[in-house]
Design a protein around this motif. Structure first.
Motif, PDB file in Angstrom:
ATOM      1  N   ALA A 155      -8.953   4.272  -3.116  1.00 38.74           N
ATOM      2  CA  ALA A 155      -8.708   2.853  -2.781  1.00 38.74           C
ATOM      3  C   ALA A 155      -7.245   2.484  -3.020  1.00 38.74           C
ATOM      4  O   ALA A 155      -6.628   1.776  -2.212  1.00 38.74           O
ATOM      5  CB  ALA A 155      -9.620   1.965  -3.616  1.00 38.74           C
ATOM      6  N   ILE A 156      -6.668   2.985  -4.128  1.00 34.86           N
ATOM      7  CA  ILE A 156      -5.260   2.688  -4.428  1.00 34.86           C
ATOM      8  C   ILE A 156      -4.352   3.294  -3.371  1.00 34.86           C
ATOM      9  O   ILE A 156      -3.401   2.657  -2.904  1.00 34.86           O
ATOM     10  CB  ILE A 156      -4.891   3.209  -5.836  1.00 34.86           C
ATOM     11  N   LYS A 157      -4.647   4.532  -2.967  1.00 35.57           N
ATOM     12  CA  LYS A 157      -3.826   5.182  -1.935  1.00 35.57           C
ATOM     13  C   LYS A 157      -3.848   4.401  -0.631  1.00 35.57           C
ATOM     14  O   LYS A 157      -2.822   4.207   0.020  1.00 35.57           O
ATOM     15  CB  LYS A 157      -4.332   6.617  -1.693  1.00 35.57           C
ATOM     16  N   GLU A 158      -5.030   3.948  -0.251  1.00 35.46           N
ATOM     17  CA  GLU A 158      -5.145   3.183   1.005  1.00 35.46           C
ATOM     18  C   GLU A 158      -4.436   1.829   0.878  1.00 35.46           C
ATOM     19  O   GLU A 158      -3.726   1.397   1.784  1.00 35.46           O
ATOM     20  CB  GLU A 158      -6.623   2.970   1.356  1.00 35.46           C
ATOM     21  N   ALA A 159      -4.639   1.187  -0.266  1.00 33.86           N
ATOM     22  CA  ALA A 159      -4.025  -0.143  -0.456  1.00 33.86           C
ATOM     23  C   ALA A 159      -2.510  -0.061  -0.498  1.00 33.86           C
ATOM     24  O   ALA A 159      -1.814  -1.002  -0.102  1.00 33.86           O
ATOM     25  CB  ALA A 159      -4.555  -0.770  -1.738  1.00 33.86           C
ATOM     26  N   SER A 160      -1.980   1.072  -0.961  1.00 31.48           N
ATOM     27  CA  SER A 160      -0.513   1.208  -1.036  1.00 31.48           C
ATOM     28  C   SER A 160       0.119   1.259   0.347  1.00 31.48           C
ATOM     29  O   SER A 160       1.323   1.044   0.494  1.00 31.48           O
ATOM     30  CB  SER A 160      -0.135   2.459  -1.831  1.00 31.48           C
ATOM     31  N   SER A 161      -0.690   1.546   1.372  1.00 30.66           N
ATOM     32  CA  SER A 161      -0.174   1.563   2.757  1.00 30.66           C
ATOM     33  C   SER A 161      -0.583   0.315   3.522  1.00 30.66           C
ATOM     34  O   SER A 161      -0.397   0.246   4.745  1.00 30.66           O
ATOM     35  CB  SER A 161      -0.709   2.797   3.492  1.00 30.66           C
ATOM     36  N   ASP A 162      -1.178  -0.653   2.844  1.00 33.27           N
ATOM     37  CA  ASP A 162      -1.668  -1.860   3.514  1.00 33.27           C
ATOM     38  C   ASP A 162      -0.501  -2.658   4.114  1.00 33.27           C
ATOM     39  O   ASP A 162       0.615  -2.643   3.586  1.00 33.27           O
ATOM     40  CB  ASP A 162      -2.439  -2.736   2.511  1.00 33.27           C
ATOM     41  N   LEU A 163      -0.791  -3.359   5.208  1.00 31.71           N
ATOM     42  CA  LEU A 163       0.250  -4.174   5.852  1.00 31.71           C
ATOM     43  C   LEU A 163       0.625  -5.384   5.002  1.00 31.71           C
ATOM     44  O   LEU A 163       1.730  -5.889   5.093  1.00 31.71           O
ATOM     45  CB  LEU A 163      -0.225  -4.658   7.230  1.00 31.71           C
ATOM     46  N   SER A 164      -0.320  -5.862   4.187  1.00 26.58           N
ATOM     47  CA  SER A 164      -0.059  -7.062   3.381  1.00 26.58           C
ATOM     48  C   SER A 164       0.641  -6.699   2.075  1.00 26.58           C
ATOM     49  O   SER A 164       0.147  -5.875   1.300  1.00 26.58           O
ATOM     50  CB  SER A 164      -1.379  -7.768   3.059  1.00 26.58           C
ATOM     51  N   PRO A 165       1.801  -7.298   1.782  1.00 25.62           N
ATOM     52  CA  PRO A 165       2.475  -7.014   0.504  1.00 25.62           C
ATOM     53  C   PRO A 165       1.655  -7.447  -0.704  1.00 25.62           C
ATOM     54  O   PRO A 165       1.763  -6.868  -1.772  1.00 25.62           O
ATOM     55  CB  PRO A 165       3.784  -7.808   0.599  1.00 25.62           C
ATOM     56  N   TYR A 166       0.793  -8.476  -0.514  1.00 29.11           N
ATOM     57  CA  TYR A 166      -0.049  -8.941  -1.624  1.00 29.11           C
ATOM     58  C   TYR A 166      -1.044  -7.852  -2.035  1.00 29.11           C
ATOM     59  O   TYR A 166      -1.292  -7.633  -3.226  1.00 29.11           O
ATOM     60  CB  TYR A 166      -0.782 -10.217  -1.206  1.00 29.11           C
ATOM     61  N   VAL A 167      -1.587  -7.136  -1.057  1.00 29.38           N
ATOM     62  CA  VAL A 167      -2.527  -6.045  -1.357  1.00 29.38           C
ATOM     63  C   VAL A 167      -1.781  -4.889  -2.016  1.00 29.38           C
ATOM     64  O   VAL A 167      -2.272  -4.283  -2.975  1.00 29.38           O
ATOM     65  CB  VAL A 167      -3.245  -5.580  -0.070  1.00 29.38           C
ATOM     66  N   ARG A 168      -0.569  -4.601  -1.534  1.00 30.43           N
ATOM     67  CA  ARG A 168       0.225  -3.512  -2.127  1.00 30.43           C
ATOM     68  C   ARG A 168       0.585  -3.843  -3.575  1.00 30.43           C
ATOM     69  O   ARG A 168       0.619  -2.967  -4.431  1.00 30.43           O
ATOM     70  CB  ARG A 168       1.491  -3.265  -1.298  1.00 30.43           C
ATOM     71  N   LYS A 169       0.839  -5.126  -3.820  1.00 26.56           N
ATOM     72  CA  LYS A 169       1.135  -5.577  -5.204  1.00 26.56           C
ATOM     73  C   LYS A 169      -0.067  -5.270  -6.103  1.00 26.56           C
ATOM     74  O   LYS A 169       0.085  -4.786  -7.226  1.00 26.56           O
ATOM     75  CB  LYS A 169       1.433  -7.065  -5.167  1.00 26.56           C
ATOM     76  N   ASN A 170      -1.274  -5.581  -5.623  1.00 25.25           N
ATOM     77  CA  ASN A 170      -2.477  -5.326  -6.416  1.00 25.25           C
ATOM     78  C   ASN A 170      -2.740  -3.837  -6.591  1.00 25.25           C
ATOM     79  O   ASN A 170      -3.316  -3.418  -7.587  1.00 25.25           O
ATOM     80  CB  ASN A 170      -3.681  -6.010  -5.768  1.00 25.25           C
ATOM     81  N   ALA A 171      -2.305  -3.035  -5.604  1.00 23.57           N
ATOM     82  CA  ALA A 171      -2.420  -1.576  -5.753  1.00 23.57           C
ATOM     83  C   ALA A 171      -1.561  -1.113  -6.930  1.00 23.57           C
ATOM     84  O   ALA A 171      -1.972  -0.255  -7.717  1.00 23.57           O
ATOM     85  CB  ALA A 171      -1.979  -0.887  -4.465  1.00 23.57           C
ATOM     86  N   ALA A 172      -0.370  -1.708  -7.072  1.00 15.78           N
ATOM     87  CA  ALA A 172       0.512  -1.355  -8.197  1.00 15.78           C
ATOM     88  C   ALA A 172      -0.120  -1.741  -9.529  1.00 15.78           C
ATOM     89  O   ALA A 172      -0.016  -1.013 -10.521  1.00 15.78           O
ATOM     90  CB  ALA A 172       1.861  -2.050  -8.023  1.00 15.78           C
ATOM     91  N   HIS A 173      -0.817  -2.905  -9.563  1.00 18.21           N
ATOM     92  CA  HIS A 173      -1.517  -3.307 -10.797  1.00 18.21           C
ATOM     93  C   HIS A 173      -2.651  -2.335 -11.120  1.00 18.21           C
ATOM     94  O   HIS A 173      -2.883  -2.003 -12.285  1.00 18.21           O
ATOM     95  CB  HIS A 173      -2.098  -4.710 -10.636  1.00 18.21           C
ATOM     96  N   ALA A 174      -3.348  -1.889 -10.082  1.00 19.26           N
ATOM     97  CA  ALA A 174      -4.494  -0.992 -10.282  1.00 19.26           C
ATOM     98  C   ALA A 174      -4.043   0.366 -10.820  1.00 19.26           C
ATOM     99  O   ALA A 174      -4.795   1.034 -11.534  1.00 19.26           O
ATOM    100  CB  ALA A 174      -5.249  -0.820  -8.971  1.00 19.26           C
ATOM    101  N   ILE A 175      -2.817   0.777 -10.484  1.00 17.63           N
ATOM    102  CA  ILE A 175      -2.302   2.075 -10.959  1.00 17.63           C
ATOM    103  C   ILE A 175      -2.337   2.128 -12.488  1.00 17.63           C
ATOM    104  O   ILE A 175      -2.777   3.118 -13.078  1.00 17.63           O
ATOM    105  CB  ILE A 175      -0.854   2.293 -10.442  1.00 17.63           C
ATOM    106  N   GLN A 176      -1.894   1.051 -13.133  1.00 21.40           N
ATOM    107  CA  GLN A 176      -1.851   1.027 -14.599  1.00 21.40           C
ATOM    108  C   GLN A 176      -3.251   1.094 -15.197  1.00 21.40           C
ATOM    109  O   GLN A 176      -3.485   1.767 -16.204  1.00 21.40           O
ATOM    110  CB  GLN A 176      -1.150  -0.247 -15.063  1.00 21.40           C
TER     111      GLN A 176
END
Length: 1097
Positions: A155-176
């Motif tokens: 899910a994190i890998k997919e979200a990191s390529s999302d078109l929305s920067p808000y989703v990519r931001k949450n992917a970065a939070h999920a990494i931690q």
């Protein structure tokens, strides 16, 4: 740092808190009902469960709002988890949002139930709404069960390529969160971090750097290529992201740059020359001194881009910038942070406490930074004790010969404070001032002796302790003070004070031979009732008197030793045995007893009264470790400066690779050419070889790399700020280079070429200013062209007519050190409206956007000429207000005349009086932050009834804010404003219909605004629609395969963001107007302006 990390990583974004607030506010009207509902647990839960199982969405929504309201009030709603989780698949988006708000709060507690809905969360990751996708990821990462780690990773890998920067931001939070759950995933997570670090969105930057700090803070190789981008994005990142990035960049800079403090040491080292040294050797040494240190351009970029953040409203950001300057800036520049830190002292007490701790550490090493703000550290009566003590610490650090008298008067007031702890700290401060500044040591000592008669026991006790330390520095002159203190022994009860007096009498017993034995007699009586600290000093006093005056004190000492032998404290018993063996010789006593006098009455060094903050500077300022003065978990050490700076080329982002892909798309090939001098002899041959403007941009990017090696900070930074700082005259002389060559090429010219370009522009501006201003831009640019061609190619000697016949395609690809002085003749004149797309050229902002990105499939988007020039003029200055001087302006829609980001404005100035008006020019400018203005050349003389049209450029920063300035004459000045319609903040671009649809697909959701309008039948033809739209806004026409759909495209002048406009004609004389853009504010304003244009008859 770790503390910051936790709080920051839990911030999922703005959406969830807003939803929660909305829910709470919605629930408030039914407050009595809610109160009744919450009164009984069983009733409450049953009622809400029934509502959640209802078939009506309105009931479910009401229930969810109440539940979120409960959470906001701190009530436990975990029992409702099964009922809430059933609604996670609801089709109603409002219910779905609130369900996710609830799940984010309780997923960690109810993991088993949350696991049952995991398939729903996975489906939600593909939801078209970005808020739902982000919320699903947050809930998924909150389920702390190792079994779902692979699902989370995917899910994190997919979200990191999302078109929305808000989703990519949450992917970065999920990494931690994933890293804390399963550290073995570190390598895969580093790959995602590396990918997200390349993200150009300011929304993502802070979050991904936080993930980097948590997962792999030692992998600074990931930062190299992104260093400049992070520096340039820093101002636009949200506040807590700024704090994290600044701390990370501080650590990075300490490993990559040499110390800026070295130059002082070098100068000192080479200041003296040896007697037998030759002149040549001396010259070499002098050279070394002069070229001892030159700051790396990337180091300067970091300092320059963080400086504006000292104005931030967030105290943490200001503190982060302050510590960065403290640890990285040359000592001469670090002082700029002091004013900002003093400003923070007006904040709440918690902020004051942290700021004062850091100021206390700074002020020990560099007093000069805070001396001008001495009065800001005066103690207020309302300050809590912790703040008072810290302010006192700073004042003591700042004390010097010049201000000590003022400070001592201030301290006298503090001693009388009702806060006894603070009063005691003040006495210690006076003692420190006395030792540090010898001129006032006697004054301080006398003041402290006066305090001995104070009624307050704590004040007296503290005074005794400080006097004891001061007397050690010069005991010979102070026999009277020791006698005075001996008399106080009967009244003082504080153990530390009594012990200090006894130590003083014992140490200097030979100076008070009559008083000392009597003091021992008195204390021997009360020995059993004394504190352990006092007992030890009584034993010491007895031993010293036994050795110096055994006749009078021998029996007394033995009596005290016998009392000590049977004391309850083993410390006292041990000390007694030790002293007895040492001073009372017998058969068993060893050789040490011979040296007893030397041991007990040895000369003792005077104590150093130091600041408690002296040893804190080895921790990084602004960190938890610095505050606690001990290493906290997660603290990352600041490394020492390297002796030799690592290779700076690792931070150079290769734009050439990206440009190659673009040239592949454009079907062009690149010809490499050897490096040649500016005045190359083989220029004639190169002029004949044909090459495209795409290769121009490539050679420009090559020259950028070369420029970087030369080490000029503006060229190597590759930032937008460097282009802002380029002089106006240079940008003027370049004409419309921006349309043809990349911004990188424009920035990377070497210094001597810049001087040449400025020389040409000066010639042009001085050659008859009034004629140039009154003629059209076409003529002036062609003049500049012929002049520049003559200068750049002196041997060829070709005429202007031959040159002007050459098209853009025939133009030579310039060398790495060529000047791009293209003329404006290559573009269509202003007066003829043209709708034909020009040759495919890389736009400057797009080339900048290519930096650091790997493009697999890209759209070809080119800047085109304006389709229509508005004839409407706006009044700048009325003739009555201007005392006969009138001014009007209109937007000429000429791109790139004054620079890439400036909107061209033509101002017509008219003299309606019968007198000459002299020296018409622009005076004081009152521009909003970020806005810039290129002034017109002053008009020396305006004849009566005369009129002159001049051009100026304004960078409106993609906003419709007014540019306010003064229009001045020789005698007067008038305040005027220019406010741009939103349509004039655009540059028309051309693209294919396929590319338009592709770009439009990436700008949906929040980036799309639309409206339905009524269109009169006579206005529904293609020509009328195009004419009206392009007249209202500077848009380019995109070819359309359908008769009822009309497409227009542009990009914003300042940031280069795409603006896509679609007019789709429907049945019954209606049309749908759709605008897609990242700049949602501009999009909505443009929609509002276009609606009446299309609907009017």
């Amino acid at each position: 740092m770790s503390g910051n990390g936790l709080s920051y990583s839990e911030q999922g974004g703005e959406a969830a808190p807003e939803l929660a607030q909305e829910a709470v506010t919605t629930a408030t009207p039914s407050a009595p009902a809610v109160f009744g509902l919450f009164s009984s647990d069983t009733k409450k839960n049953e009622d809400l469960k029934q509502m959640l199982e209802s078939s009506k969405d309105s009931a479910k929504l009401d229930a969810m709002k109440r539940i979120v309201g409960m959470i906001a009030k701190g009530k436990n709603a975990s029992e409702l988890f099964p009922a809430v989780v059933k609604n996670v698949a609801s089709k109603n988006i409002e219910i779905k949002k609130l369900v996710y708000v609830y799940l984010m709060r309780y997923a960690e507690e109810q993991q088993d139930l949350a696991l049952l809905s995991i398939s729903t969360f996975q489906r939600a990751l593909k939801d078209p709404n970005q808020l739902i996708r982000a919320s699903a990821l947050r809930v998924l990462s909150s389920i702390r069960v190792p079994i779902i780690v692979p699902i989370m990773m995917l899910a994190i890998k997919e979200a990191s390529s999302d078109l929305s920067p808000y989703v990519r931001k949450n992917a970065a939070h999920a990494i931690q969160k994933l890293y804390s759950l399963d550290p073995e995933q570190k390598e895969m997570l580093i790959e995602v971090i590396e990918k997200l670090l390349k993200d150009r969105s300011t929304l993502v930057a802070g979050s991904v750097v936080m993930a980097f700090e948590e997962v792999c803070p030692d992998r600074i190789d990931l930062i190299h290529k992104n260093y400049r981008k992070l520096c340039n994005l820093l101002v636009d990142v949200e506040e807590w992201g700024q704090v994290v990035i600044i701390h990370m960049l501080t650590r990075y800079a300490r490993t990559q740059f040499v110390s800026p403090w070295k130059d002082d040491e070098v100068v000192e080292e080479y200041s003296e020359n040896n007697f037998y040294e030759s002149d040549e050797e001396q010259k070499e040494k002098d050279k070394k001194v002069k070229t001892a240190y030159s700051m790396d351009p990337d180091h300067r970029l970091l300092l320059r881009n963080t400086k504006p953040l000292l104005q931030s409203r967030n105290a943490a950001v200001v503190m982060a910038v302050a510590q960065l300057y403290w640890h990285l800036a040359p000592k001469s520049e670090a002082g700029i942070v002091s004013k900002s830190l003093v400003r923070l002292l007006r904040s709440n007490r918690e902020v004051q406490y942290i700021v004062l701790q850091n100021i206390a550490t700074m002020s020990i090493q560099r007093k000069g930074m805070f001396e001008p703000y001495l009065k800001s550290f005066y103690v207020r009566s309302t300050d809590p004790t912790m703040i008072k003590t810290l302010k006192l610490e700073v004042l003591t650090n700042l004390a010097n010969e010049a201000n000590i008298s003022t400070l001592l008067r201030e301290f006298q007031t503090y001693v009388k404070s009702q806060d006894k702890q603070f009063a005691a700290a003040t006495i210690q401060a006076i003692g420190r001032c006395a030792t540090n500044i010898t001129e006032v040591s006697d004054t301080c000592l006398n003041g402290l002796v006066c305090l001995l008669s104070n009624r307050d026991e704590i004040v007296v006790a503290e005074s005794v302790v400080v006097i004891k330390k001061l007397l050690q520095t010069q005991p010979a002159h102070h026999g009277e003070i020791i006698k005075h203190m001996a008399k106080l022994l009967d009244n003082i009860t504080v153990p530390v004070a009594r012990a200090s007096i006894l130590w003083l009498i014992g140490e200097y017993c030979e100076r008070v031979p009559k008083i000392a034995p009597d003091v021992l007699r008195k204390t021997a009586k009360s020995f059993t009732n004394e504190d352990d600290l006092v007992k030890l000093q009584i034993l010491n006093l007895g031993a010293k008197l036994y050795l110096t005056n055994s006749k009078q004190t021998k029996l007394l000492t033995q009596y005290v030793l016998n009392l000590g032998k049977y004391d309850q404290s083993y410390d006292i018993r041990d000390r007694t045995r030790f002293i007895r063996q040492l001073i009372v010789p017998n058969e068993k006593s060893g050789a040490l007893s011979k040296y007893a006098k030397k041991i007990f009455l040895a000369q003792k060094p005077a104590p150093l009264l130091e600041s408690p903050f002296k040893d804190r500077d080895h921790f990084q300022l602004g960190t938890l470790s610095h505050t606690l003065n001990s290493r906290a978990t997660g603290y990352l050490e600041l490394s020492d400066w390297p002796e030799v700076a690592p290779d700076p080329s690792v931070r150079s982002v290769d734009i050439a690779e990206s440009a190659k892909e673009w040239t592949g798309i454009l079907g062009k090939t690149k010809k490499e050419k050897p490096t040649e001098k500016f005045y190359s002899e083989s220029e004639e041959e190169e002029d004949e070889s044909a090459s495209t403007s795409a290769s121009e941009s490539e050679s420009g990017s090559e020259s950028e790399d070369e420029g970087k090696e030369e080490g000029s900070s503006d060229e190597s930074s590759g930032s937008s700020s460097s282009s802002k700082e380029s002089s106006d005259s240079e940008s003027d002389s370049k004409g419309s280079t921006a349309k043809k060559a990349s911004r990188a090429a424009a920035e990377s010219d070497s210094e001597d070429i810049k001087k040449k370009a400025k020389g040409i522009s000066k010639k042009r501006s001085t050659s008859s200013s009034s004629d140039t201003e009154s003629t059209s831009s076409e003529e002036s640019s062609s003049d500049s062209k012929s002049e520049s061609d003559f200068k750049s190619d002196p041997k060829s000697g070709r005429s202007r007519s031959t040159t002007s016949k050459k098209t853009v395609q025939d133009r030579k690809a310039p060398n790495k050190q060529d000047v791009f002085l293209l003329d404006l003749d290559d573009f269509c004149p202003v007066t003829t409206p043209v709708a034909v797309p020009t040759a495919a050229v890389l736009s400057p902002s797009l080339t900048a956007d290519l930096e650091g990105l790997s493009l697999s499939s890209s759209s070809v988007i080119d800047v085109t000429t304006q389709v229509s020039v508005p004839t409407k003029t706006h009044e700048l200055l009325h003739r009555m207000s201007g005392k006969g001087l009138a001014a009007h302006y209109h937007f000429s829609r000429q791109a790139g005349i004054f620079g890439d980001r400036m909107v061209s404005v033509q101002v017509t100035v008219t003299n309606t009086t019968d007198q000459k008006i002299e020296n018409v020019h622009i005076g004081e400018k009152k521009l909003p932050p970020g806005m810039r203005m290129h002034e017109f050349n002053p008009i020396e003389c305006l004849e009566p009834g005369g009129s002159i049209t001049v051009s100026m450029g304004i960078d409106f920063c993609d906003s419709t804010q007014m540019a306010s300035f003064q229009l001045c004459t020789k005698d007067d000045h008038f305040n005027v404003n220019i406010q741009p319609p939103v349509g004039e903040l655009l540059l028309p671009v051309t693209m294919s219909e396929k590319d338009f649809k592709k770009e439009q697909g990436m700008l949906t959701g929040m980036n799309e605004t639309s409206a339905t309008i009524a269109v009169a039948p006579q206005n529904s033809t293609r020509l009328v629609i195009i004419e009206r739209v392009v007249k209202a806004a500077n848009l380019g026409v995109v070819p359309s395969g359908q008769d009822n759909i009309h497409r227009f495209a542009a990009k914003t002048v300042h940031s280069g963001s795409l603006m896509l406009v679609t007019v789709e004609l429907k049945e019954s004389s209606t049309a749908q107007l759709i605008i897609n853009t990242e700049k949602t504010v501009i999009g909505s304003v443009l929609l509002r302006e276009l609606k009446p244009v299309l609907s009017q008859g």
